[in-house]
Design a protein around this motif. Structure first.
Motif, short mmCIF file in Angstrom:
data_model
loop_
_atom_site.label_atom_id
_atom_site.label_comp_id
_atom_site.label_asym_id
_atom_site.label_seq_id
_atom_site.Cartn_x
_atom_site.Cartn_y
_atom_site.Cartn_z
N ASN A 52 0.80 -1.23 0.00
CA ASN A 52 0.00 0.00 0.00
C ASN A 52 0.83 1.27 0.00
N ARG A 53 2.10 1.19 0.38
CA ARG A 53 2.92 2.41 0.37
C ARG A 53 4.40 2.05 0.24
N GLY A 54 5.22 3.10 0.07
CA GLY A 54 6.66 2.92 0.06
C GLY A 54 7.15 2.04 -1.10
N ILE A 55 8.17 1.26 -0.82
CA ILE A 55 8.80 0.43 -1.86
C ILE A 55 7.80 -0.61 -2.38
N GLY A 56 6.96 -1.14 -1.49
CA GLY A 56 5.96 -2.13 -1.91
C GLY A 56 5.01 -1.57 -2.95
N ALA A 57 4.54 -0.34 -2.72
CA ALA A 57 3.63 0.29 -3.68
C ALA A 57 4.34 0.50 -5.02
N SER A 90 17.39 -9.63 11.54
CA SER A 90 16.17 -10.20 10.94
C SER A 90 16.36 -10.36 9.44
N LYS A 91 17.08 -9.41 8.82
CA LYS A 91 17.28 -9.48 7.37
C LYS A 91 18.36 -10.53 7.02
N ALA A 92 19.36 -10.69 7.91
CA ALA A 92 20.35 -11.75 7.67
C ALA A 92 19.66 -13.12 7.72
N ALA A 114 18.22 -6.15 -2.20
CA ALA A 114 18.53 -5.01 -1.35
C ALA A 114 18.12 -3.75 -2.11
N PRO A 115 17.07 -3.07 -1.65
CA PRO A 115 16.59 -1.92 -2.42
C PRO A 115 17.48 -0.68 -2.31
N GLY A 116 18.39 -0.67 -1.33
CA GLY A 116 19.16 0.55 -1.07
C GLY A 116 18.35 1.48 -0.18
N THR A 123 11.45 6.67 2.20
CA THR A 123 10.08 6.24 2.49
C THR A 123 9.75 6.63 3.93
N ASP A 124 8.51 6.30 4.37
CA ASP A 124 8.15 6.56 5.77
C ASP A 124 9.09 5.82 6.71
N PHE A 125 9.53 4.63 6.27
CA PHE A 125 10.46 3.80 7.04
C PHE A 125 11.71 4.61 7.38
N ASN A 129 12.13 -11.77 -2.01
CA ASN A 129 12.14 -11.33 -0.62
C ASN A 129 12.86 -9.99 -0.52
N VAL A 130 12.15 -8.98 -0.01
CA VAL A 130 12.77 -7.66 0.12
C VAL A 130 13.60 -7.66 1.41
N SER A 131 14.90 -7.81 1.21
CA SER A 131 15.84 -7.84 2.32
C SER A 131 16.45 -6.45 2.47
N SER A 132 17.71 -6.40 2.85
CA SER A 132 18.39 -5.11 3.04
C SER A 132 19.89 -5.37 3.01
N1 LIG Z 1 13.42 2.36 2.91
C1 LIG Z 1 14.61 1.85 2.98
O1 LIG Z 1 15.62 2.59 3.01
C2 LIG Z 1 14.84 0.35 2.97
C3 LIG Z 1 16.14 -0.13 2.81
C4 LIG Z 1 16.35 -1.50 2.77
C5 LIG Z 1 15.28 -2.37 2.91
N2 LIG Z 1 14.01 -1.87 3.08
C6 LIG Z 1 12.92 -2.85 3.19
O2 LIG Z 1 11.94 -2.55 2.21
C7 LIG Z 1 10.65 -3.01 2.66
C8 LIG Z 1 9.65 -1.87 2.50
O3 LIG Z 1 10.13 -0.78 3.28
P1 LIG Z 1 9.62 0.74 3.04
O4 LIG Z 1 10.81 1.59 3.13
O5 LIG Z 1 8.73 0.81 1.85
O6 LIG Z 1 8.78 0.92 4.40
P2 LIG Z 1 7.40 1.68 4.69
O7 LIG Z 1 7.24 2.85 3.81
O8 LIG Z 1 7.41 1.85 6.18
O9 LIG Z 1 6.30 0.58 4.28
C9 LIG Z 1 6.25 -0.63 4.98
C10 LIG Z 1 5.09 -1.43 4.44
O10 LIG Z 1 5.05 -2.67 5.17
C11 LIG Z 1 3.75 -2.81 5.68
N3 LIG Z 1 3.71 -3.65 6.88
C12 LIG Z 1 4.38 -3.49 8.05
N4 LIG Z 1 4.02 -4.44 8.91
C13 LIG Z 1 3.11 -5.23 8.27
C14 LIG Z 1 2.36 -6.37 8.62
N5 LIG Z 1 2.46 -6.93 9.85
N6 LIG Z 1 1.54 -6.93 7.70
C15 LIG Z 1 1.42 -6.39 6.48
N7 LIG Z 1 2.07 -5.28 6.09
C16 LIG Z 1 2.92 -4.71 6.98
C17 LIG Z 1 3.27 -1.40 5.96
O11 LIG Z 1 1.87 -1.39 6.14
P3 LIG Z 1 1.10 -0.19 6.92
O12 LIG Z 1 0.91 0.90 5.92
O13 LIG Z 1 -0.15 -0.82 7.40
O14 LIG Z 1 2.00 0.23 8.06
C18 LIG Z 1 3.75 -0.73 4.69
O15 LIG Z 1 2.88 -1.01 3.63
C19 LIG Z 1 10.85 -3.47 4.11
O16 LIG Z 1 10.97 -4.88 4.13
C20 LIG Z 1 12.18 -2.82 4.51
O17 LIG Z 1 12.84 -3.56 5.51
C21 LIG Z 1 13.76 -0.55 3.11
#
Ligand SMILES: NC(=O)c1ccc[n+]([C@@H]2O[C@H](COP(=O)([O-])OP(=O)(O)OC[C@H]3O[C@@H](n4cnc5c(N)ncnc54)[C@H](OP(=O)(O)O)[C@@H]3O)[C@@H](O)[C@H]2O)c1
Length: 241
Positions: free
Chosen positions: A13-18, A165-167, A191-193, A197-199, A135-138
């Protein structure tokens, strides 16, 4: 049987997943957004012309219901993107101050959630034939990078729950790649880099890389004609485990 490829993106719904969901839809796939907030899922699905299912990766019933719905709609799943993830925040995961409740919460989503979703959707993935799991790792989950004194991680803030957790997710990737090879199912980690995002904002990080840039390697793995399996990849190529 549907000939169109069906994809599910958890946390789509948001971030990298969207951004991954959008990229897969642009490749002609029918994309199902898995979102724990049904309204956010519907809104994200509407933006890409897809569908959504309520899906909380930490909840057995929610995951089973989502699989039942996708089975009813399409009877198969060609691409599963295990994207949902949490950072766990900054508190409770510093060495010497570790709060096991934080560690458990991070593992529940980032690791056990992937086991739960993957196991539950396996019958639908097997039905599809030549299915793919991404699998979206890091990069923070790379043991090689984390233990390299010359790598930028040598001086980054040390948090233990999220990278570990990612290892573990990386090892899960290798084990499932081996376990599903006979089914023709490829399993890879990406690894998306560091993306804005909100993360990242929640960790106080201000970044320039976009979610779309982070999503590109996942989209590529899900759509290239011949997929590797058991790999850990970023834009620039292979990430050392
Ligand atoms: N951003 C980075 O720099 C970065 C770097 C390396 C790896 N990653 C990885 O990339 C992936 C996406 O991260 P992002 O940056 O896009 O984060 P984000 O913007 O915080 O989005 C996280 C997404 O995961 C969902 N989520 C969290 N807990 C959940 C659950 N229990 N069940 C279903 N959905 C759940 C959130 O849903 P809600 O909207 O309901 O909260 C949201 O859609 C993650 O696995 C993260 O570890 C991110």
């Amino acid at each position: 049987m549907q000939t169109t490829k069906i994809a599910l993106v958890t946390g789509g719904n948001r971030g990298i997943g969207a951004a991954i969901a959008h990229g897969l839809a642009e490749h002609g796939m029918t994309v199902v957004i898995g979102a724990r907030d049904p309204l956010a899922g519907e809104e994200a699905a509407r933006r890409i012309g897809g569908r959504s299912v309520p899906l909380d990766v930490t909840d057995d019933v929610s995951v089973r219901d989502a699989a039942a719905r996708i089975e009813e709609w399409y009877g198969k799943l060609d691409v599963l993107v295990n994207n949902a993830g949490v950072s766990g925040g900054l508190d409770g995961q510093q060495v010497g101050e570790v709060d096991l409740a934080v560690v458990r919460a991070v593992y529940e989503t980032n690791l056990f959630g992937v086991f739960r979703v993957t196991e539950t959707f396996l019958p639908l993935l097997r039905t599809a034939g030549a299915a793919r799991i991404v699998n979206v790792s890091s990069g923070t989950g790379s043991l090689a990078w984390q233990s390299d004194p010359a790598h930028k991680y040598a001086t980054s803030r040390i948090a233990v729950a999220y990278p570990s957790s990612k290892a573990a997710l990386n090892m899960l990737t290798v084990m499932y790649a081996k376990g599903l090879a006979a089914d023709g199912i490829s399993v890879n980690a990406i690894a998306p880099g560091a993306c804005a995002t909100d993360f990242a904002a929640g960790l106080g990080l201000s970044l320039e890389r976009t979610a779309e840039q982070g999503a590109a390697i996942a989209v590529r793995l899900a759509t290239v004609p011949e997929s590797p399996t058991g790999s850990f990849l970023e834009d620039a190529g292979t990430v050392p485990w």
